[in-house]
Write an enzyme that holds these catalytic residues in place. Structure first.
Site, mmCIF file in Angstrom:
data_model
loop_
_atom_site.group_PDB
_atom_site.id
_atom_site.type_symbol
_atom_site.label_atom_id
_atom_site.label_comp_id
_atom_site.label_asym_id
_atom_site.label_seq_id
_atom_site.Cartn_x
_atom_site.Cartn_y
_atom_site.Cartn_z
ATOM 1 N N LYS A 1 89.407 -43.161 59.730
ATOM 2 C CA LYS A 1 89.720 -41.734 59.700
ATOM 3 C C LYS A 1 89.653 -41.243 58.251
ATOM 4 O O LYS A 1 90.274 -41.864 57.381
ATOM 5 C CB LYS A 1 91.130 -41.511 60.264
ATOM 6 C CG LYS A 1 91.609 -40.066 60.233
ATOM 7 C CD LYS A 1 93.053 -39.967 60.722
ATOM 8 C CE LYS A 1 93.543 -38.528 60.651
ATOM 9 N NZ LYS A 1 94.947 -38.397 61.079
ATOM 10 N N CYS B 1 105.936 -37.746 59.878
ATOM 11 C CA CYS B 1 105.717 -36.570 59.040
ATOM 12 C C CYS B 1 106.109 -35.254 59.707
ATOM 13 O O CYS B 1 106.620 -34.351 59.044
ATOM 14 C CB CYS B 1 104.263 -36.521 58.570
ATOM 15 S SG CYS B 1 103.037 -36.501 59.894
ATOM 16 N N ARG C 1 100.170 -37.706 49.663
ATOM 17 C CA ARG C 1 100.228 -39.011 50.326
ATOM 18 C C ARG C 1 99.288 -40.025 49.690
ATOM 19 O O ARG C 1 98.915 -41.019 50.317
ATOM 20 C CB ARG C 1 99.900 -38.829 51.813
ATOM 21 C CG ARG C 1 100.902 -37.922 52.523
ATOM 22 C CD ARG C 1 100.553 -37.725 53.985
ATOM 23 N NE ARG C 1 101.609 -36.963 54.648
ATOM 24 C CZ ARG C 1 101.396 -35.905 55.430
ATOM 25 N NH1 ARG C 1 100.165 -35.480 55.646
ATOM 26 N NH2 ARG C 1 102.407 -35.266 55.986
ATOM 27 N N CYS D 1 104.287 -41.584 63.891
ATOM 28 C CA CYS D 1 104.442 -41.195 62.496
ATOM 29 C C CYS D 1 105.727 -40.392 62.374
ATOM 30 O O CYS D 1 106.313 -39.979 63.384
ATOM 31 C CB CYS D 1 103.243 -40.383 62.009
ATOM 32 S SG CYS D 1 103.074 -40.359 60.202
ATOM 33 N N LYS E 1 92.580 -45.299 56.823
ATOM 34 C CA LYS E 1 92.888 -43.868 56.813
ATOM 35 C C LYS E 1 92.933 -43.416 55.353
ATOM 36 O O LYS E 1 93.745 -43.905 54.570
ATOM 37 C CB LYS E 1 94.226 -43.593 57.498
ATOM 38 C CG LYS E 1 94.627 -42.120 57.490
ATOM 39 C CD LYS E 1 95.956 -41.933 58.198
ATOM 40 C CE LYS E 1 96.409 -40.484 58.163
ATOM 41 N NZ LYS E 1 97.698 -40.281 58.856
ATOM 42 N N SER F 1 90.300 -32.780 61.900
ATOM 43 C CA SER F 1 90.337 -31.328 62.035
ATOM 44 C C SER F 1 89.387 -30.619 61.076
ATOM 45 O O SER F 1 88.777 -29.603 61.430
ATOM 46 C CB SER F 1 91.767 -30.829 61.813
ATOM 47 O OG SER F 1 92.250 -31.228 60.533
ATOM 48 N N ARG G 1 97.351 -30.411 59.515
ATOM 49 C CA ARG G 1 98.692 -30.256 58.960
ATOM 50 C C ARG G 1 99.267 -28.896 59.299
ATOM 51 O O ARG G 1 100.466 -28.743 59.528
ATOM 52 C CB ARG G 1 98.651 -30.496 57.454
ATOM 53 C CG ARG G 1 98.427 -31.963 57.115
ATOM 54 C CD ARG G 1 98.210 -32.219 55.655
ATOM 55 N NE ARG G 1 97.975 -33.647 55.410
ATOM 56 C CZ ARG G 1 97.484 -34.140 54.298
ATOM 57 N NH1 ARG G 1 97.164 -33.328 53.302
ATOM 58 N NH2 ARG G 1 97.289 -35.441 54.162
ATOM 59 N N TYR H 1 88.416 -33.041 68.802
ATOM 60 C CA TYR H 1 88.896 -31.776 69.345
ATOM 61 C C TYR H 1 87.822 -31.073 70.174
ATOM 62 O O TYR H 1 88.107 -30.083 70.844
ATOM 63 C CB TYR H 1 89.359 -30.863 68.205
ATOM 64 C CG TYR H 1 90.456 -31.475 67.372
ATOM 65 C CD1 TYR H 1 91.775 -31.475 67.811
ATOM 66 C CD2 TYR H 1 90.168 -32.099 66.154
ATOM 67 C CE1 TYR H 1 92.781 -32.061 67.066
ATOM 68 C CE2 TYR H 1 91.176 -32.684 65.399
ATOM 69 C CZ TYR H 1 92.474 -32.670 65.857
ATOM 70 O OH TYR H 1 93.454 -33.265 65.119
ATOM 71 N N HIS I 1 106.718 -36.432 54.693
ATOM 72 C CA HIS I 1 106.031 -37.703 54.452
ATOM 73 C C HIS I 1 106.026 -38.560 55.713
ATOM 74 O O HIS I 1 106.810 -38.363 56.644
ATOM 75 C CB HIS I 1 106.672 -38.453 53.293
ATOM 76 C CG HIS I 1 106.232 -37.949 51.949
ATOM 77 N ND1 HIS I 1 104.992 -38.243 51.417
ATOM 78 C CD2 HIS I 1 106.854 -37.145 51.048
ATOM 79 C CE1 HIS I 1 104.876 -37.662 50.232
ATOM 80 N NE2 HIS I 1 105.988 -36.980 49.987
ATOM 81 N N CYS I 2 105.121 -39.553 55.704
ATOM 82 C CA CYS I 2 104.926 -40.403 56.877
ATOM 83 C C CYS I 2 105.931 -41.540 56.954
ATOM 84 O O CYS I 2 105.966 -42.272 57.938
ATOM 85 C CB CYS I 2 103.508 -40.976 56.873
ATOM 86 S SG CYS I 2 102.223 -39.697 56.817
#
Length: 333
Positions: A257, A130, A226, A128, A205, A283, A215, A322, A137-138
């Protein structure tokens, strides 16, 4: 009489799960194993960094100089795969995300370090822009509207993916959500003779609020949002189109996701594509469970395990989480 018996027997379920072994049998399809887990790692350009990420307790910004020592205990416990995210703090970010494939940047150096130190560890790289762009931005936007230039974005993302492949990663994982980027990257990999590099698509996504801690961890400074390229949260039809498109363009693994709020999409993915299904427990999902347990609202281990079993039940073959370091211990005990 037959219908009466049928109704009576159909309502009798306790005999099917009144013993621990029976309960294991009932759940066998959803068992958690270490090889199903991918651990996301935030690699920074501070060489010796091992800095706690406030938004993701128990996770760290790790410098390449500390990466092997950080991962060694986890590899010994059975860690099989990592997903690398670069966190450049010293690089000069620009509109095209030039630092993304810097040969001296954190991701490419981390790939080489991990392949050298842990030859059996499966190394995937998030692809990506970003974290490397001045706008967050991606892809590559066109001023003044900041509407993304899809063609230019795909070309740049393909360059980055090839650089990671050349560095030695086993898998590239574009997370940008540009149209056509899976086909472009797959074609470029094959043209370069890199049919040994797998392609995992962040296919479904969604434009979700659950990415907030991530982020912060990646230090992105997003201008705008986005929503023009990530999927609307209620868009089952678009999700199905994206799943089918990316599988047809050559994705080896398809991802959904976030995870838990989108179990219906995980099930949909399981039903419409033949690839392995990965799910990212993002996250925000991690933070909800962690902080609820810290507040005494629920028990951490049962909550984590139940959330992952639900992802498995819905159809996940691979889970990016995580909680991986904790799970490596829990699965053994």
């Amino acid at each position: 009489m037959k219908n009466s018996f049928s109704r009576r027997f159909a309502s009798t379920l306790h005999s099917a799960y009144n013993h621990p072994l029976l309960r294991d049998w009932q759940s066998a399809r959803c068992n958690l194993r270490k090889e199903q887990l991918i651990f996301p790692i935030f690699v920074t350009d501070h060489e010796q960094a091992l800095e706690p990420i406030t938004a993701l307790p128990g996770n760290f910004h790790v410098g390449v100089g500390r990466l092997s020592s950080y991962l060694e205990p986890l590899v010994k416990k059975g860690l099989r795969s990592v997903l690398l995210f670069g966190v450049p703090t010293n690089a000069a970010k620009d509109e095209h995300g030039t630092p993304a494939n810097d040969a001296n940047g954190p991701v490419i150096r981390a790939v080489k370090e991990l392949r050298r130190t842990f030859p059996d560890l499966y190394v995937a790289c998030d692809v990506c822009l970003c974290a490397y762009t001045s706008h967050g931005h991606c892809g590559i936007p066109e001023p003044p509207s900041m509407k993304l230039n899809n063609r230019a974005s795909v070309a740049r993302l393909t360059e980055v993916a090839l650089s990671y492949a050349e560095a030695g990663c086993h898998m590239v994982a574009p997370s940008d959500m540009m149209d056509g980027r899976i086909g472009s990257i797959k074609e470029a990999l094959l043209a370069a003779g890199r049919d040994d590099v797998a392609l995992m698509s962040y296919a479904a996504k969604f434009a979700s609020v659950f990415y907030g801690p991530f982020r912060s961890a990646c230090s992105t400074s997003l201008k705008g949002n986005r929503k023009d390229y990530q999927l609307p949260p209620a868009s089952e039809g678009l999700a199905k189109q994206a799943l089918l498109r990316d599988a047809a363009e050559g994705a080896d693994v398809i991802m959904v996701k976030p995870g838990l709020p989108y179990l219906d999409i995980v099930r949909l993915a399981r039903e419409v594509v033949a690839t392995p299904i990965a799910v990212y427990q993002v996250s925000g999902e991690f933070a909800m469970i962690h902080y609820a347990a810290a507040a005494g609202a629920l028990e951490l281990r049962p909550a984590v395990e139940e959330s992952l079993l639900c992802l498995r039940r819905a159809g996940a073959d691979v889970i990016i989480t995580y909680f991986t370091p904790l799970l490596l211990d829990w699965i053994d005990h």
